[in-house]
Write an enzyme that holds these catalytic residues in place. Structure first.
Site, PDB file in Angstrom:
ATOM      1  N   PHE A 118     -30.514  39.185  -0.728  1.00  0.00           N
ATOM      2  CA  PHE A 118     -30.369  38.938   0.704  1.00  0.00           C
ATOM      3  C   PHE A 118     -30.259  37.438   0.929  1.00  0.00           C
ATOM      4  CE2 PHE A 118     -33.110  42.920   1.826  1.00  0.00           C
ATOM      5  CZ  PHE A 118     -32.062  43.735   1.475  1.00  0.00           C
ATOM      6  N   CYS A 119     -29.278  37.026   1.722  1.00  0.00           N
ATOM      7  CA  CYS A 119     -29.125  35.626   2.133  1.00  0.00           C
ATOM      8  C   CYS A 119     -29.052  34.721   0.896  1.00  0.00           C
ATOM      9  CB  CYS A 119     -30.259  35.230   3.083  1.00  0.00           C
ATOM     10  SG  CYS A 119     -29.963  33.697   3.998  1.00  0.00           S
ATOM     11  N   THR A 120     -29.944  33.737   0.790  1.00  0.00           N
ATOM     12  CA  THR A 120     -29.881  32.792  -0.324  1.00  0.00           C
ATOM     13  C   THR A 120     -30.506  33.330  -1.601  1.00  0.00           C
ATOM     14  OG1 THR A 120     -31.916  31.749   0.467  1.00  0.00           O
ATOM     15  CG2 THR A 120     -29.827  30.791   1.210  1.00  0.00           C
ATOM     16  N   ALA A 143     -25.855  39.908   0.182  1.00  0.00           N
ATOM     17  CA  ALA A 143     -25.720  39.847   1.636  1.00  0.00           C
ATOM     18  C   ALA A 143     -25.673  38.396   2.075  1.00  0.00           C
ATOM     19  CB  ALA A 143     -26.876  40.569   2.325  1.00  0.00           C
TER      20      ALA A 143
END
Length: 332
Positions: A114-116, A166
């Site tokens: 997710f994300c970073t 993501a």
């Protein structure tokens, strides 16, 4: 890739590293850890375990700490591993976390970030030559650190088979619902999205969320038009029909779709028709010509092409995978 047994829930492990963003841990537990009696199924489909390199772990900015967290050996029993993000992306992860990610991937576990969290997957060496995304704000930094990764910074998530990424914290919901669709079909995913009060499938990329001056303008929301079109998917709707309904030119409608949804009117319309076709197939409709007609896809041949392109499965394979009795439990 292990997808779990039909006799037990699919096991999801979530790595909580030092400084992890709590929202993304919450997204993982909300998506995969909560009971879902509304599905009418005798067994839960997923179970979630948090794991960390130490029993007590501080979250982002030290807002709070988790204690009593199981160790990273929980990763070795997982069918899916979730790696949330953290803000200090240039600080190397502890070796134990990277080793756990590598072990999971080697044994066939599905790995998603997710994300970073994408930085952790790349640092573990999983993403060389593979497609991935991360938050637009750190895209340049990511390219500098991991130039061999095929970064796609303008999408909400990337599904590269056993590796999924993501783009941001909210995009974690998009990816999670994609996992529900991929594992259990559109019908169940739609019920989960309604429980979350979140769009089951949100087209578009990150660019629509980049901070920019917003001029004053009249309401140009596409929502009324989308609702109108969704009720008429079986009709021979065209982009010109949509533009006429919105009382704008096709060019203006195209610009609004690009700005608000990150896609074209035709691509959106086709995607909605394919989604409706998948729901009909899941519910037991076996006559492909009937499905194609009711969804506005024209012919059974076009339906087969569109479903395979969207899901990677033929309609018959899709029915075998997702049409096993779920429809009766999910009639709404």
């Amino acid at each position: 890739m292990s997808q779990g047994s039909s006799h037990r829930p699919h096991r999801v492990a979530v790595i909580v590293d030092e400084g992890t963003n709590p929202f993304e841990v919450g997204v993982a537990t909300e998506l995969f850890g909560l009971p879902r009696p509304e599905l009418g199924l005798p067994e839960p489909l997923y179970e979630v375990t948090l794991c960390a390199p130490t029993p007590a772990i501080r979250m982002n900015h030290g807002f709070f700490a988790l204690t009593g967290v199981p160790g990273l050996d929980a990763v070795d029993r997982a069918d899916t591993l979730v790696v949330p993000g953290r803000p200090d992306n240039v600080v190397p992860r502890v070796p134990a976390v990277l080793d756990a990610i590598r072990r999971a991937h080697t044994r066939g576990t599905r790995v998603m970030s997710f994300c970073t969290g994408t930085f952790a997957l790349a640092e573990a060496g999983l993403l060389d030559g593979r497609r991935a995304t991360t938050h637009w704000r750190w895209a340049d930094s990511f390219r500098g650190l991991h130039p061999t990764v095929l970064l796609e910074p303008d999408v909400l998530f990337v599904d590269d088979g056993d590796l999924l990424t993501a783009a941001g914290s909210a995009a974690a919901l998009d990816l999670g619902l994609h996992i529900w669709r991929r594992d259990h079909g559109a019908e169940i995913a739609n019920h989960v999205s309604r429980r979350l009060v979140f769009a089951a499938h949100r087209d578009g990329g990150q660019r629509q969320f980049v901070e920019r001056p917003v001029p004053e303008m009249r309401d140009e929301s596409l929502a009324p038009l989308l609702a109108w079109a969704q009720e008429r998917l079986g009709e021979p709707l065209t982009v010109s029909d949509l533009a006429a309904r919105a009382r704008v030119s096709p060019a203006t409608l195209h610009r609004r779709f690009r700005a608000q949804l990150g896609t074209t009117p035709l691509a959106w319309l086709t995607g909605e028709r394919v989604a409706l076709a998948c729901r009909m197939i899941e519910r037991g409709e076996e006559r492909l010509d009937v499905v194609a007609a009711r969804c506005g896809l024209g012919s059974a041949a076009n339906l087969r092409t569109r479903v395979r392109r969207a899901t990677g499965l033929s309609p018959s394979a899709y029915r075998r995978r997702f049409g096993t009795g779920h429809g009766e439990a999910l009639v709404s």
